[in-house]
Write a protein that holds these residues in place. Structure first.
Motif, PDB file in Angstrom:
ATOM      1  N   ASN A 187       0.609  -1.617   0.215  1.00 33.24           N
ATOM      2  CA  ASN A 187       0.075  -0.188  -0.277  1.00 33.24           C
ATOM      3  C   ASN A 187       1.277   1.403  -0.403  1.00 33.24           C
ATOM      4  N   ALA A 188       1.833   1.511   0.498  1.00 34.46           N
ATOM      5  CA  ALA A 188       3.149   2.258   1.057  1.00 34.46           C
ATOM      6  C   ALA A 188       3.739   2.491  -0.371  1.00 34.46           C
ATOM      7  N   LEU A 189       3.922   1.471  -0.967  1.00 31.44           N
ATOM      8  CA  LEU A 189       4.539   1.484  -2.854  1.00 31.44           C
ATOM      9  C   LEU A 189       3.470   2.484  -3.637  1.00 31.44           C
ATOM     10  N   ARG A 190       2.250   1.595  -2.973  1.00 27.77           N
ATOM     11  CA  ARG A 190       1.398   1.938  -4.513  1.00 27.77           C
ATOM     12  C   ARG A 190       0.315   3.614  -4.355  1.00 27.77           C
ATOM     13  N   HIS A 191       0.430   3.711  -2.783  1.00 22.51           N
ATOM     14  CA  HIS A 191      -0.507   4.925  -2.050  1.00 22.51           C
ATOM     15  C   HIS A 191       0.399   5.855  -1.231  1.00 22.51           C
ATOM     16  N   GLY A 192       1.344   5.578  -1.205  1.00 23.08           N
ATOM     17  CA  GLY A 192       2.183   6.652  -0.402  1.00 23.08           C
ATOM     18  C   GLY A 192       1.749   6.798   0.835  1.00 23.08           C
ATOM     19  N   ASP A 193       1.607   8.669   0.799  1.00 30.52           N
ATOM     20  CA  ASP A 193       1.296   8.587   2.226  1.00 30.52           C
ATOM     21  C   ASP A 193       0.004   8.273   2.967  1.00 30.52           C
ATOM     22  N   ARG A 194      -1.093   8.414   1.900  1.00 28.06           N
ATOM     23  CA  ARG A 194      -2.497   8.249   1.586  1.00 28.06           C
ATOM     24  C   ARG A 194      -2.312   6.367   2.561  1.00 28.06           C
ATOM     25  N   ALA A 195      -1.616   5.925   2.698  1.00 30.25           N
ATOM     26  CA  ALA A 195      -1.889   4.513   3.382  1.00 30.25           C
ATOM     27  C   ALA A 195      -1.600   3.959   4.617  1.00 30.25           C
ATOM     28  N   LEU A 196      -0.762   5.424   5.229  1.00 30.68           N
ATOM     29  CA  LEU A 196      -1.170   5.204   6.964  1.00 30.68           C
ATOM     30  C   LEU A 196      -2.388   5.040   7.230  1.00 30.68           C
ATOM     31  N   THR A 197      -2.123   4.571   8.594  1.00 28.75           N
ATOM     32  CA  THR A 197      -3.165   3.635   9.312  1.00 28.75           C
ATOM     33  C   THR A 197      -2.882   3.931  10.152  1.00 28.75           C
ATOM     34  N   GLY A 198      -3.749   3.577  11.869  1.00 30.37           N
ATOM     35  CA  GLY A 198      -3.072   2.938  12.590  1.00 30.37           C
ATOM     36  C   GLY A 198      -3.169   4.529  14.134  1.00 30.37           C
ATOM     37  N   PRO A 199      -3.152   5.041  15.095  1.00 32.36           N
ATOM     38  CA  PRO A 199      -3.342   6.027  15.980  1.00 32.36           C
ATOM     39  C   PRO A 199      -2.567   7.092  15.840  1.00 32.36           C
ATOM     40  N   VAL A 200      -1.707   6.913  15.477  1.00 29.21           N
ATOM     41  CA  VAL A 200      -1.223   8.051  15.263  1.00 29.21           C
ATOM     42  C   VAL A 200      -1.854   8.200  14.073  1.00 29.21           C
ATOM     43  N   ALA A 201      -2.418   8.546  12.901  1.00 33.05           N
ATOM     44  CA  ALA A 201      -2.878   8.634  12.243  1.00 33.05           C
ATOM     45  C   ALA A 201      -3.559   9.132  12.079  1.00 33.05           C
ATOM     46  N   ARG A 202      -4.783   7.954  12.540  1.00 38.22           N
ATOM     47  CA  ARG A 202      -5.848   8.274  13.961  1.00 38.22           C
ATOM     48  C   ARG A 202      -6.615   9.657  14.604  1.00 38.22           C
ATOM     49  N   GLY A 203      -5.082   9.988  14.942  1.00 38.19           N
ATOM     50  CA  GLY A 203      -5.399  10.879  16.380  1.00 38.19           C
ATOM     51  C   GLY A 203      -5.716  10.027  17.435  1.00 38.19           C
ATOM     52  N   ASP A 204      -5.898   9.607  18.006  1.00 39.52           N
ATOM     53  CA  ASP A 204      -5.701   8.138  19.289  1.00 39.52           C
ATOM     54  C   ASP A 204      -4.791   9.068  20.511  1.00 39.52           C
ATOM     55  N   ALA A 205      -4.807   9.914  20.660  1.00 43.39           N
ATOM     56  CA  ALA A 205      -3.635   9.779  21.231  1.00 43.39           C
ATOM     57  C   ALA A 205      -3.758   9.543  22.675  1.00 43.39           C
ATOM     58  N   GLY A 206      -4.814   8.917  23.156  1.00 45.31           N
ATOM     59  CA  GLY A 206      -4.917   8.046  24.344  1.00 45.31           C
ATOM     60  C   GLY A 206      -4.122   6.327  23.758  1.00 45.31           C
ATOM     61  N   THR A 207      -4.234   6.118  22.664  1.00 45.37           N
ATOM     62  CA  THR A 207      -3.453   4.609  22.345  1.00 45.37           C
ATOM     63  C   THR A 207      -1.734   5.003  22.484  1.00 45.37           C
ATOM     64  N   THR A 258       1.145  14.565  19.145  1.00 43.60           N
ATOM     65  CA  THR A 258       2.369  14.887  19.737  1.00 43.60           C
ATOM     66  C   THR A 258       3.000  15.085  21.434  1.00 43.60           C
ATOM     67  N   ALA A 259       1.579  15.345  22.210  1.00 43.35           N
ATOM     68  CA  ALA A 259       2.157  15.274  23.548  1.00 43.35           C
ATOM     69  C   ALA A 259       2.607  13.739  23.718  1.00 43.35           C
ATOM     70  N   ALA A 260       1.169  13.342  23.726  1.00 48.22           N
ATOM     71  CA  ALA A 260       1.187  11.391  23.700  1.00 48.22           C
ATOM     72  C   ALA A 260       2.861  11.178  23.391  1.00 48.22           C
ATOM     73  N   ILE A 261       2.797  11.290  22.403  1.00 48.51           N
ATOM     74  CA  ILE A 261       4.006  10.751  21.972  1.00 48.51           C
ATOM     75  C   ILE A 261       6.006  11.288  22.754  1.00 48.51           C
ATOM     76  N   GLU A 262       5.743  12.609  23.775  1.00 45.38           N
ATOM     77  CA  GLU A 262       6.575  13.440  24.100  1.00 45.38           C
ATOM     78  C   GLU A 262       6.379  13.083  25.677  1.00 45.38           C
ATOM     79  N   GLU A 263       5.522  12.021  26.445  1.00 43.43           N
ATOM     80  CA  GLU A 263       5.271  12.906  27.785  1.00 43.43           C
ATOM     81  C   GLU A 263       5.926  11.358  28.370  1.00 43.43           C
ATOM     82  N   GLU A 264       6.571  12.077  29.070  1.00 45.79           N
ATOM     83  CA  GLU A 264       8.021  12.439  30.093  1.00 45.79           C
ATOM     84  C   GLU A 264       7.044  10.663  30.817  1.00 45.79           C
ATOM     85  N   THR A 265       9.342   9.897  30.747  1.00 49.53           N
ATOM     86  CA  THR A 265       8.061   8.081  31.184  1.00 49.53           C
ATOM     87  C   THR A 265       9.659   8.328  32.286  1.00 49.53           C
TER      88      THR A 265
END
Length: 296
Positions: free
Chosen positions: A223-243, A288-295
């Motif tokens: 899908n990535a080779l056929r459609h480029g960034d439009r093939a992105l799926t998952g919580p980051v692309a959906r905006g699911d910060a909690g996940t 972005t804040a979820a990715i950078e959360e302090e652990t």
């Protein structure tokens, strides 16, 4: 496109790439007369893939060949070319080819000064050093480079690749570092990424992680080779910060050595998903804040 005459070929050395390309040139009608091989594995490859070639030191291999194929590591190439030139193993009319992705033809200048034709032919493929690689060559491309103003040299490079059954792609000398960086970033880091996914799944109790991953990753790559960034799926692309927060926390607890890579790739995904119109701009700051959360 001019067709090279039937050539005597010398292979330096019988590594995974050199032995296979030597066999491909033999299949195309050329004759591999000599090969250099030192290790047990390289001697085995030479015996299996280049059985009619004499095993000689590199300078003797080059001295008796019309086409010298230098299939050695990037960092070893400059010294090898200088050494062959100093030993008088190179001569006018020879074709001297290297297979390194990062170098253009400038590294072959000592050979060119001796009157040889310098070419860079980089196979865009991973090699096992076994006979099945000969079939993979047919489906791959080679990044070819010659002197910018020498159309005859470009044609010779392309003809050699076509004879091996592959597709030549012209890469200007100045673009070789960026070209090779792109290929290494994709192929090498993909293997690292898949390996880390396998490790995490095994830690999660999955007995056959490769079987679980194969359909998913194969579809994602296609899908990535056929459609480029439009093939992105998952919580980051959906905006699911909690996940994403849960991902960061479980990695911090159970696989902290993988967390920096996860964060770096997730941040790049935020940018690409936003630009592709997949991630809503109002959700991007939370992700972005979820990715950078302090652990801890």
């Amino acid at each position: 496109m001019s067709r090279p005459a039937r050539l005597s070929v010398g292979v330096v050395s019988a590594g995974r790439v050199g032995a296979v390309l030597g066999a491909a040139l033999t299949r195309a009608g050329h004759t591999v007369t000599a090969v250099s091989a030192v290790s047990r594995e390289s001697l085995r490859r030479a015996e299996q893939l280049l059985p009619d070639a004499a095993v000689l030191p590199p300078d003797q291999v080059a001295a008796i060949a019309d086409l010298v194929l230098l299939a050695i590591p990037d960092d070893a190439l400059p010294g090898m070319v200088r050494g062959l030139a100093a030993a008088g193993a190179l001569r006018p009319g020879q074709i001297v080819v290297h297979t390194c992705g990062a170098h253009g033809v400038e590294v072959l200048e000592p050979a060119v000064e001796q009157g040889a034709l310098g070419l860079a032919l980089h196979p865009v493929m991973t090699f096992t050093g076994r006979a099945e690689d000969l079939q993979r060559i047919v489906a791959c491309s080679f990044g070819v480079t010659a002197a910018d103003d020498d159309e005859v040299a470009w044609n010779v490079a392309e003809a050699l690749v076509v004879e091996m059954g592959a597709e030549p792609v012209r890469v200007p000398a100045a673009a070789r570092p960026l070209y090779h960086t792109a290929l290494a970033h994709g192929a090498n880091h993909l293997v690292t990424l898949v390996g880390e996914c396998v490790d995490l799944l095994r830690d999660a109790g999955v007995a056959t992680p490769q079987r679980l991953l194969a359909p998913l990753l194969s579809a994602a790559l296609d899908n990535a080779l056929r459609h480029g960034d439009r093939a992105l799926t998952g919580p980051v692309a959906r905006g699911d910060a909690g996940t994403v927060v849960r991902h960061v926390r479980v990695l911090a607890e159970q696989a902290p050595h993988m967390l920096p890579a996860y964060r770096a790739l997730a941040m790049r995904t935020v940018g690409r998903a936003t630009e592709a119109g997949l991630l809503r701009p109002d959700l991007a700051p939370d992700v972005t804040a979820a990715i950078e959360e302090e652990t801890p």
